[in-house]
Design an enzyme around this catalytic site. Structure first.
Site, PDB file in Angstrom:
ATOM      1  N   THR A  69      23.170   2.697   2.875  1.00 38.09           N
ATOM      2  CA  THR A  69      23.902   3.003   1.615  1.00 38.09           C
ATOM      3  C   THR A  69      24.073   4.436   1.786  1.00 38.09           C
ATOM      4  O   THR A  69      23.202   5.305   2.314  1.00 38.09           O
ATOM      5  CB  THR A  69      23.228   2.611   0.469  1.00 38.09           C
ATOM      6  OG1 THR A  69      23.976   3.480  -0.654  1.00 38.09           O
ATOM      7  CG2 THR A  69      21.886   2.844   0.151  1.00 38.09           C
ATOM      8  N   ASP A  70      24.920   5.119   1.370  1.00 35.30           N
ATOM      9  CA  ASP A  70      25.015   6.665   1.367  1.00 35.30           C
ATOM     10  C   ASP A  70      23.747   7.228   0.320  1.00 35.30           C
ATOM     11  O   ASP A  70      23.994   8.522   0.454  1.00 35.30           O
ATOM     12  CB  ASP A  70      26.241   7.112   0.941  1.00 35.30           C
ATOM     13  CG  ASP A  70      26.811   6.958  -0.302  1.00 35.30           C
ATOM     14  OD1 ASP A  70      26.366   5.863  -1.074  1.00 35.30           O
ATOM     15  OD2 ASP A  70      28.061   7.201  -0.621  1.00 35.30           O
ATOM     16  N   GLU A  71      23.298   6.371  -0.439  1.00 37.04           N
ATOM     17  CA  GLU A  71      22.357   6.985  -1.427  1.00 37.04           C
ATOM     18  C   GLU A  71      21.115   7.479  -0.653  1.00 37.04           C
ATOM     19  O   GLU A  71      20.353   8.279  -1.317  1.00 37.04           O
ATOM     20  CB  GLU A  71      22.076   5.986  -2.570  1.00 37.04           C
ATOM     21  CG  GLU A  71      23.351   5.271  -3.099  1.00 37.04           C
ATOM     22  CD  GLU A  71      23.264   4.645  -4.498  1.00 37.04           C
ATOM     23  OE1 GLU A  71      22.182   4.734  -5.303  1.00 37.04           O
ATOM     24  OE2 GLU A  71      24.217   3.844  -4.807  1.00 37.04           O
ATOM     25  N   TYR A  95      15.673   2.423  -5.833  1.00 39.62           N
ATOM     26  CA  TYR A  95      16.562   1.988  -4.498  1.00 39.62           C
ATOM     27  C   TYR A  95      16.735   2.619  -3.571  1.00 39.62           C
ATOM     28  O   TYR A  95      16.820   2.199  -2.441  1.00 39.62           O
ATOM     29  CB  TYR A  95      17.805   1.608  -5.490  1.00 39.62           C
ATOM     30  CG  TYR A  95      18.911   1.031  -4.707  1.00 39.62           C
ATOM     31  CD1 TYR A  95      18.925  -0.017  -3.854  1.00 39.62           C
ATOM     32  CD2 TYR A  95      20.354   2.007  -4.654  1.00 39.62           C
ATOM     33  CE1 TYR A  95      19.864  -0.469  -3.031  1.00 39.62           C
ATOM     34  CE2 TYR A  95      21.276   1.456  -3.561  1.00 39.62           C
ATOM     35  CZ  TYR A  95      21.224   0.365  -2.874  1.00 39.62           C
ATOM     36  OH  TYR A  95      22.139   0.031  -1.752  1.00 39.62           O
ATOM     37  N   LYS A 115      15.719   1.839   0.356  1.00 39.84           N
ATOM     38  CA  LYS A 115      16.699   1.653   1.488  1.00 39.84           C
ATOM     39  C   LYS A 115      16.437   2.439   2.474  1.00 39.84           C
ATOM     40  O   LYS A 115      16.620   2.340   3.827  1.00 39.84           O
ATOM     41  CB  LYS A 115      18.145   1.702   0.806  1.00 39.84           C
ATOM     42  CG  LYS A 115      18.678   0.608  -0.044  1.00 39.84           C
ATOM     43  CD  LYS A 115      18.992  -0.769   0.887  1.00 39.84           C
ATOM     44  CE  LYS A 115      19.897  -0.716   1.776  1.00 39.84           C
ATOM     45  NZ  LYS A 115      20.199  -1.858   2.378  1.00 39.84           N
TER      46      LYS A 115
HETATM   47  N1  LIG Z   1      27.701  -2.385  -3.469  1.00 36.70           N
HETATM   48  C1  LIG Z   1      27.494  -1.083  -2.603  1.00 36.70           C
HETATM   49  O1  LIG Z   1      28.626  -0.502  -3.068  1.00 36.70           O
HETATM   50  C2  LIG Z   1      26.773  -0.975  -1.435  1.00 36.70           C
HETATM   51  C3  LIG Z   1      27.284   0.102  -0.930  1.00 36.70           C
HETATM   52  C4  LIG Z   1      26.625   0.601   0.343  1.00 36.70           C
HETATM   53  C5  LIG Z   1      25.696  -0.421   0.917  1.00 36.70           C
HETATM   54  N2  LIG Z   1      25.138  -1.244   0.242  1.00 36.70           N
HETATM   55  C6  LIG Z   1      24.073  -2.192   1.018  1.00 36.70           C
HETATM   56  O2  LIG Z   1      24.796  -3.631   1.102  1.00 36.70           O
HETATM   57  C7  LIG Z   1      23.982  -4.676   1.192  1.00 36.70           C
HETATM   58  C8  LIG Z   1      24.756  -5.618   0.175  1.00 36.70           C
HETATM   59  O3  LIG Z   1      24.956  -4.926  -1.145  1.00 36.70           O
HETATM   60  P1  LIG Z   1      25.435  -5.870  -2.140  1.00 36.70           P
HETATM   61  O4  LIG Z   1      26.256  -4.975  -3.239  1.00 36.70           O
HETATM   62  O5  LIG Z   1      26.341  -6.980  -1.834  1.00 36.70           O
HETATM   63  O6  LIG Z   1      24.377  -6.380  -2.856  1.00 36.70           O
HETATM   64  P2  LIG Z   1      24.344  -7.722  -3.821  1.00 36.70           P
HETATM   65  O7  LIG Z   1      23.293  -7.515  -4.801  1.00 36.70           O
HETATM   66  O8  LIG Z   1      25.487  -8.460  -4.484  1.00 36.70           O
HETATM   67  O9  LIG Z   1      23.788  -8.935  -2.650  1.00 36.70           O
HETATM   68  C9  LIG Z   1      22.403  -8.893  -2.260  1.00 36.70           C
HETATM   69  C10 LIG Z   1      22.242 -10.536  -1.769  1.00 36.70           C
HETATM   70  O10 LIG Z   1      20.969 -10.276  -1.201  1.00 36.70           O
HETATM   71  C11 LIG Z   1      20.463 -11.556  -1.484  1.00 36.70           C
HETATM   72  N3  LIG Z   1      18.981 -11.331  -1.521  1.00 36.70           N
HETATM   73  C12 LIG Z   1      18.148 -10.313  -2.115  1.00 36.70           C
HETATM   74  N4  LIG Z   1      16.882 -10.343  -2.162  1.00 36.70           N
HETATM   75  C13 LIG Z   1      16.773 -11.035  -0.997  1.00 36.70           C
HETATM   76  C14 LIG Z   1      15.609 -11.658  -0.250  1.00 36.70           C
HETATM   77  N5  LIG Z   1      14.441 -11.234  -0.649  1.00 36.70           N
HETATM   78  N6  LIG Z   1      15.698 -12.647   0.807  1.00 36.70           N
HETATM   79  C15 LIG Z   1      16.943 -13.110   0.944  1.00 36.70           C
HETATM   80  N7  LIG Z   1      18.186 -12.779   0.286  1.00 36.70           N
HETATM   81  C16 LIG Z   1      17.944 -11.729  -0.721  1.00 36.70           C
HETATM   82  C17 LIG Z   1      20.788 -11.889  -2.905  1.00 36.70           C
HETATM   83  O11 LIG Z   1      20.732 -13.393  -3.280  1.00 36.70           O
HETATM   84  C18 LIG Z   1      22.252 -11.573  -2.759  1.00 36.70           C
HETATM   85  O12 LIG Z   1      23.108 -12.718  -2.354  1.00 36.70           O
HETATM   86  C19 LIG Z   1      22.801  -3.960   0.382  1.00 36.70           C
HETATM   87  O13 LIG Z   1      22.021  -3.791   1.465  1.00 36.70           O
HETATM   88  C20 LIG Z   1      23.171  -2.677  -0.055  1.00 36.70           C
HETATM   89  O14 LIG Z   1      22.142  -1.740  -0.011  1.00 36.70           O
HETATM   90  C21 LIG Z   1      25.986  -1.634  -0.948  1.00 36.70           C
END
Ligand SMILES: NC(=O)c1ccc[n+]([C@@H]2O[C@H](COP(=O)([O-])OP(=O)(O)OC[C@H]3O[C@@H](n4cnc5c(N)ncnc54)[C@H](O)[C@@H]3O)[C@@H](O)[C@H]2O)c1
Length: 351
Positions: A132-134, A157, A161
């Protein structure tokens, strides 16, 4: 099959779009979705591909090293795209250790499983870490995050990350694993769990419930349509240079309050309500502790070097998103009838 790709977190918001894109675009790849199905994991996100012959699901927690080893073995995993994470900043403030366990310990566990499975041929396999950009911290009103911006995470968080990003790069340096990292801005679109700003507002506007906005809503985020992020992940996976980092973003900055007002305006139109009806629902609530002021990604590197750019203008993406939520009431009902309701009450209605 030419590759057997382990996609972690594939039942979540972004992961499900990545899984769908890969299953449909690459029928000759085996796609193994590994997910613990926490509150954020929802297999209904994957209905379109669940019966495809190149799609497999494994309910496994990335903290479980034995189960990971078994999955690498059984599926002959050739590459990893790692998205599984605890992802909600507010939850990280109330339970930081859960974020250390999944985002830090879980990522190192996964690195170890990959390293063990690929021993002797590490250069042939890719470990792609989605971040993430965070991790870059908070910007004032000028400037952008570059790939070279020093890390300065401000929430539990983003600290977790950042730690996971460092471990991935440390494994590349120490063990010569082939890795790539991308850092993306805020995503929006279909299948987004309604604890996050945009789906929460769409759901509450629809149900004429208050729209909680932190502080004065002045915080600025850069927004990218989730399918454009999935396309960027496809690009980085296939064309990214090992050892590199790519920033992914939409050059699309919005103050939270302006997004909420845009959603109110569009939903009044779509629902045939009198102009101004939904804006009356806006309720300013006490600001999030340590709330980062602004994130803004400079995505020039991925555009210039790999030729990726966002396909949608923000207003088009917002229209598609609202229309998806209005057409998929079942999905929302199933999500909101779970423990999410309790959490929602604790978070917003208890204040
Ligand atoms: N949502 C955003 O805007 C955003 C932006 C940039 C990066 N990201 C990154 O992208 C990735 C996905 O984000 P998202 O928004 O889809 O998240 P989300 O919370 O919607 O999904 C996370 C998934 O990971 C699974 N999970 C959680 N803990 C787990 C574990 N211990 N073992 C196996 N599975 C597990 C959950 O069941 C879920 O399906 C993350 O790594 C997040 O940091 C998200």
């Amino acid at each position: 099959m030419s590759k057997s790709i382990l996609i972690t977190g594939g039942a979540g918001f972004i992961g499900s779009h990545v899984v769908k894109l890969f299953v449909e675009k690459y029928p000759h790849y085996k796609i193994v979705n590994l997910d613990a199905l926490t509150y954020a994991g929802n297999l209904e996100n994957l209905k379109e591909v669940q019966h495809e012959p190149n799609y497999f699901f494994e309910k496994v927690d990335i903290q479980d090293s034995d189960a990971l080893e078994e999955v690498f073995d059984r599926h002959g995993i050739s590459d990893v795209i790692h998205l599984a994470a605890e992802s909600h900043v507010d939850r990280s403030i109330s339970d930081p250790l859960a974020f250390v366990k999944t985002n830090v310990f879980g990522t190192v566990n996964l690195l170890n499983a990959a390293k063990k499975a690929w021993e002797g041929e590490l250069g042939l396999h890719l470990f792609y870490h989605v971040s993430t950009d965070e991790v870059y911290g908070s910007l004032h009103d000028g400037g952008f995050f570059l790939e070279t911006t020093p890390y300065d995470p401000q929430s539990p968080y983003s600290a977790s990350k950042a730690a996971s990003d460092h471990f991935v790069r440390a494994y590349a340096n120490t063990y010569k694993m082939k890795t790539v990292v991308s850092n993306c801005s805020n995503n929006y679109g279909p299948n987004h769990f309604p604890e996050k700003l945009i789906p929460l507002c769409i759901n509450n506007i629809k149900n004429l419930k208050p729209l909680p906005v932190y502080g004065k809503g002045e915080n600025v985020r850069d927004w990218l349509f989730v399918k454009d992020h999935a396309r960027a992940i496809d690009t980085v996976f296939h064309q990214g240079k090992p050892g590199e980092t790519y920033n992914i973003g939409g050059f699309n900055e919005w103050k939270n309050i302006d997004i909420v007002r845009l959603l109110c305006k569009k939903m009044d139109e779509k629902l045939g309500r009198e102009k101004g009806t939904s804006e009356k629902l806006i309720t300013f609530v006490q600001d999030r502790a340590g709330h980062d002021h602004r994130y803004a990604i400079d995505a020039t590197k991925i555009q210039k070097e790999l030729g990726w750019e966002p396909s949608l203008q923000f207003e088009e993406g917002i229209d598609l998103t609202i229309d998806w939520y209005l057409a998929n009431q079942d999905w929302l009902d199933h999500v909101t009838s779970g423990s999410y309701q309790e959490y929602y009450k604790e978070l917003y209605e208890g204040r």
